[in-house]
Design an enzyme around this catalytic site. Structure first.
Site, PDB file in Angstrom:
ATOM      1  N   HIS A 166      -4.963   0.640  11.548  1.00  0.00           N
ATOM      2  CA  HIS A 166      -5.719   1.754  11.503  1.00  0.00           C
ATOM      3  C   HIS A 166      -6.988   1.499  12.601  1.00  0.00           C
ATOM      4  O   HIS A 166      -7.232   3.247  12.254  1.00  0.00           O
ATOM      5  CB  HIS A 166      -5.454   1.880  10.122  1.00  0.00           C
ATOM      6  CG  HIS A 166      -4.369   2.455   9.245  1.00  0.00           C
ATOM      7  ND1 HIS A 166      -2.996   1.888  10.096  1.00  0.00           N
ATOM      8  CD2 HIS A 166      -4.263   2.984   8.507  1.00  0.00           C
ATOM      9  CE1 HIS A 166      -2.474   2.432   9.429  1.00  0.00           C
ATOM     10  NE2 HIS A 166      -2.905   2.606   7.729  1.00  0.00           N
ATOM     11  N   ASP A 213       5.029  -7.186  12.454  1.00  0.00           N
ATOM     12  CA  ASP A 213       3.885  -8.028  11.913  1.00  0.00           C
ATOM     13  C   ASP A 213       3.028  -9.365  12.392  1.00  0.00           C
ATOM     14  O   ASP A 213       3.887 -10.013  12.363  1.00  0.00           O
ATOM     15  CB  ASP A 213       3.422  -7.934  10.144  1.00  0.00           C
ATOM     16  CG  ASP A 213       2.552  -7.582   9.682  1.00  0.00           C
ATOM     17  OD1 ASP A 213       1.069  -8.059   9.982  1.00  0.00           O
ATOM     18  OD2 ASP A 213       2.480  -6.762   8.573  1.00  0.00           O
ATOM     19  N   GLY A 242       3.981  -3.137  10.672  1.00  0.00           N
ATOM     20  CA  GLY A 242       3.319  -3.272   9.952  1.00  0.00           C
ATOM     21  C   GLY A 242       4.010  -3.682   8.507  1.00  0.00           C
ATOM     22  O   GLY A 242       4.355  -2.540   7.302  1.00  0.00           O
ATOM     23  N   HIS A 264       2.299   6.630   8.333  1.00  0.00           N
ATOM     24  CA  HIS A 264       1.834   6.257   7.299  1.00  0.00           C
ATOM     25  C   HIS A 264      -0.244   6.570   7.063  1.00  0.00           C
ATOM     26  O   HIS A 264      -0.019   6.376   8.313  1.00  0.00           O
ATOM     27  CB  HIS A 264       1.928   5.089   6.619  1.00  0.00           C
ATOM     28  CG  HIS A 264       1.392   5.562   4.800  1.00  0.00           C
ATOM     29  ND1 HIS A 264       1.126   4.360   4.654  1.00  0.00           N
ATOM     30  CD2 HIS A 264       2.046   6.364   4.282  1.00  0.00           C
ATOM     31  CE1 HIS A 264       1.179   4.543   2.884  1.00  0.00           C
ATOM     32  NE2 HIS A 264       1.240   5.113   3.113  1.00  0.00           N
ATOM     33  N   ASP A 265      -0.500   7.204   6.453  1.00  0.00           N
ATOM     34  CA  ASP A 265      -1.864   7.427   6.282  1.00  0.00           C
ATOM     35  C   ASP A 265      -2.688   8.433   7.074  1.00  0.00           C
ATOM     36  O   ASP A 265      -3.673   8.001   8.209  1.00  0.00           O
ATOM     37  CB  ASP A 265      -2.727   5.793   6.674  1.00  0.00           C
ATOM     38  CG  ASP A 265      -2.372   5.013   5.129  1.00  0.00           C
ATOM     39  OD1 ASP A 265      -1.746   5.059   4.317  1.00  0.00           O
ATOM     40  OD2 ASP A 265      -1.971   4.070   5.931  1.00  0.00           O
ATOM     41  N   ASP A 313       2.436   1.965  10.093  1.00  0.00           N
ATOM     42  CA  ASP A 313       1.733   1.419   9.379  1.00  0.00           C
ATOM     43  C   ASP A 313       1.525   0.218  10.111  1.00  0.00           C
ATOM     44  O   ASP A 313       1.024  -0.647   8.821  1.00  0.00           O
ATOM     45  CB  ASP A 313       2.918   1.025   7.926  1.00  0.00           C
ATOM     46  CG  ASP A 313       1.592   1.745   6.953  1.00  0.00           C
ATOM     47  OD1 ASP A 313       0.623   1.741   6.882  1.00  0.00           O
ATOM     48  OD2 ASP A 313       2.266   1.192   5.851  1.00  0.00           O
ATOM     49  N   SER A 342       1.441  -6.246  17.877  1.00  0.00           N
ATOM     50  CA  SER A 342       3.238  -5.028  17.927  1.00  0.00           C
ATOM     51  C   SER A 342       2.800  -4.717  19.393  1.00  0.00           C
ATOM     52  O   SER A 342       4.377  -3.935  19.584  1.00  0.00           O
ATOM     53  CB  SER A 342       1.644  -3.833  17.120  1.00  0.00           C
ATOM     54  OG  SER A 342       2.095  -2.610  17.577  1.00  0.00           O
ATOM     55  N   PHE A 379       1.223  -1.537   0.249  1.00  0.00           N
ATOM     56  CA  PHE A 379      -0.281  -0.032   0.346  1.00  0.00           C
ATOM     57  C   PHE A 379       1.020   0.935   0.140  1.00  0.00           C
ATOM     58  O   PHE A 379       0.450   2.628   0.530  1.00  0.00           O
ATOM     59  CB  PHE A 379      -0.814   0.396   1.229  1.00  0.00           C
ATOM     60  CG  PHE A 379      -1.521  -1.145   0.819  1.00  0.00           C
ATOM     61  CD1 PHE A 379      -2.541  -1.574   0.415  1.00  0.00           C
ATOM     62  CD2 PHE A 379      -1.508  -2.455   2.009  1.00  0.00           C
ATOM     63  CE1 PHE A 379      -3.339  -2.289   0.222  1.00  0.00           C
ATOM     64  CE2 PHE A 379      -2.655  -3.049   2.483  1.00  0.00           C
ATOM     65  CZ  PHE A 379      -3.413  -3.581   1.392  1.00  0.00           C
ATOM     66  N   SER A 416       6.916  -1.842   1.492  1.00  0.00           N
ATOM     67  CA  SER A 416       7.769  -0.373   2.128  1.00  0.00           C
ATOM     68  C   SER A 416       8.771  -0.912   2.768  1.00  0.00           C
ATOM     69  O   SER A 416      10.006  -0.151   2.523  1.00  0.00           O
ATOM     70  CB  SER A 416       6.962   0.585   3.378  1.00  0.00           C
ATOM     71  OG  SER A 416       6.394  -0.809   4.183  1.00  0.00           O
TER      72      SER A 416
HETATM   73  N1  SAH Z   1       3.950  -1.171   5.059  1.00  0.00           N
HETATM   74  C1  SAH Z   1       2.858  -2.020   4.150  1.00  0.00           C
HETATM   75  C2  SAH Z   1       1.080  -2.439   4.504  1.00  0.00           C
HETATM   76  C3  SAH Z   1       1.198  -2.373   6.287  1.00  0.00           C
HETATM   77  S1  SAH Z   1      -0.562  -2.839   5.936  1.00  0.00           S
HETATM   78  C4  SAH Z   1       2.905  -0.949   3.203  1.00  0.00           C
HETATM   79  O1  SAH Z   1       3.364  -0.062   2.216  1.00  0.00           O
HETATM   80  O2  SAH Z   1       3.346  -1.953   1.867  1.00  0.00           O
HETATM   81  C5  SAH Z   1      -1.025  -3.651   7.609  1.00  0.00           C
HETATM   82  C6  SAH Z   1      -0.437  -4.059   8.456  1.00  0.00           C
HETATM   83  O3  SAH Z   1      -0.212  -4.043  10.282  1.00  0.00           O
HETATM   84  C7  SAH Z   1      -1.092  -5.641   8.259  1.00  0.00           C
HETATM   85  O4  SAH Z   1      -0.228  -6.608   7.203  1.00  0.00           O
HETATM   86  C8  SAH Z   1      -1.203  -5.993   9.411  1.00  0.00           C
HETATM   87  O5  SAH Z   1      -1.431  -7.439   9.581  1.00  0.00           O
HETATM   88  C9  SAH Z   1      -0.464  -5.644  10.241  1.00  0.00           C
HETATM   89  N2  SAH Z   1      -1.456  -5.245  11.806  1.00  0.00           N
HETATM   90  C10 SAH Z   1      -2.450  -4.352  12.250  1.00  0.00           C
HETATM   91  N3  SAH Z   1      -2.908  -4.964  13.642  1.00  0.00           N
HETATM   92  C11 SAH Z   1      -1.380  -4.902  13.843  1.00  0.00           C
HETATM   93  C12 SAH Z   1      -1.199  -5.510  15.246  1.00  0.00           C
HETATM   94  N4  SAH Z   1      -1.914  -4.726  16.601  1.00  0.00           N
HETATM   95  N5  SAH Z   1      -0.199  -6.234  15.590  1.00  0.00           N
HETATM   96  C13 SAH Z   1       1.173  -5.909  14.413  1.00  0.00           C
HETATM   97  N6  SAH Z   1       0.479  -6.320  13.129  1.00  0.00           N
HETATM   98  C14 SAH Z   1      -0.562  -6.009  13.240  1.00  0.00           C
HETATM   99 MG    MG Z   2      -0.335   2.575   4.855  1.00  0.00          MG
END
Ligand code: SAH
Ligand code: MG
Length: 217
Positions: free
Chosen positions: A149, A76, A51, A174-175, A146, A129, A22, A57
């Site tokens: 969300h 992640d 993330g 991000h975002d 990231d 996380s 993303f 990324s």
């Molecule tokens: N940075 C990546 C996109 C990350 S998408 C890019 O730009 O390509 C968000 C990610 O956060 C997902 O893969 C999801 O599994 C992870 N995520 C969401 N909540 C989380 C949590 N509480 N602990 C660990 N990972 C988490």
């Molecule tokens: Mg993002």
């Protein structure tokens, strides 16, 4: 400024282009520049990414680490955020484990790092996380958030990770959408705002929905 990162290798750019994720190219390029800058500020600190998803990324961060002699830790649980689960707009059926029917992006991340020749530059942490934050070393040269969300996830990430940034180190989020018309609020309201309002971080730059802050010394 102590020099800039050389242009990205076309072969790496090709792997990035073929990696799910993303992160738009202009924001990824900014991430790479900022990570390089972070390693000139805090050379001994890891770059931490919250993330990983499939590693898109991660590759920009890892390339900066390769050039500057740093290391990336990417966290992640690989089960996907709420908004990318089956039935949601950003869901990709290719990242579902057919055995369980659940999302599993870990094999994709492994393949991405292998293809890019970056396995030794990136330590992959698989887990929540909030738990990982208590185990991973602080003093990060750069923290890139990231992850989840949702409101609760963003709050927890702020509480868990912001202290990990070394004084003088960089925080990228991000975002971040200050205007609710542009996107979801939690990264802005629960991470960006509290960071700035604490007086401990100052904004340095913005590219798309990416924000770069500096932790005060
Ligand atoms: N940075 C990546 C996109 C990350 S998408 C890019 O730009 O390509 C968000 C990610 O956060 C997902 O893969 C999801 O599994 C992870 N995520 C969401 N909540 C989380 C949590 N509480 N602990 C660990 N990972 C988490
Ligand atoms: Mg993002």
């Amino acid at each position: 400024m102590p020099g800039e990162a050389p242009p990205i290798d076309p072969e790496l750019a090709r792997v990035i282009a073929e990696t799910r994720g993303f992160m738009p190219d202009d924001e990824g390029a900014a991430l790479r520049r900022w990570a390089f800058e972070a390693l000139t500020r805090v050379p001994s600190g890891p770059i931490i990414e919250v993330g990983s998803y499939c590693g898109r990324s991660t590759l920009w961060l890892a390339d900066a680490a390769r050039i500057a002699g740093g290391h990336v830790v990417t966290v992640d649980h690989h089960r996907g955020s709420e908004e990318i689960q089956p039935g949601w707009e950003h869901h990709d059926p290719e990242v579902v484990d057919p055995r369980s029917g659940r999302m599993d992006t870990l094999p994709h991340l492994r393949r991405t790092l292998e293809r890019a020749g970056m396995e030794d530059l990136v330590t992959v942490v698989v887990g929540q996380s909030s738990v990982a934050g208590g185990l991973v070393r602080s003093g990060a040269s750069m923290l890139f958030i990231d992850g989840g969300h949702g409101d609760a996830e963003a709050r927890v990430d702020a509480a868990t990770w912001l202290d990990h940034v070394a004084p003088g180190g960089l925080l990228a989020i991000h975002d971040v959408y200050p205007d609710p018309a542009d996107g979801g609020r939690p990264p802005y309201e629960r991470i960006y705002r509290p960071a700035v309002d604490s007086g401990r971080f100052v904004e340095l730059a913005a590219v798309g929905s990416l924000r770069l802050l500096e932790r005060s010394r």
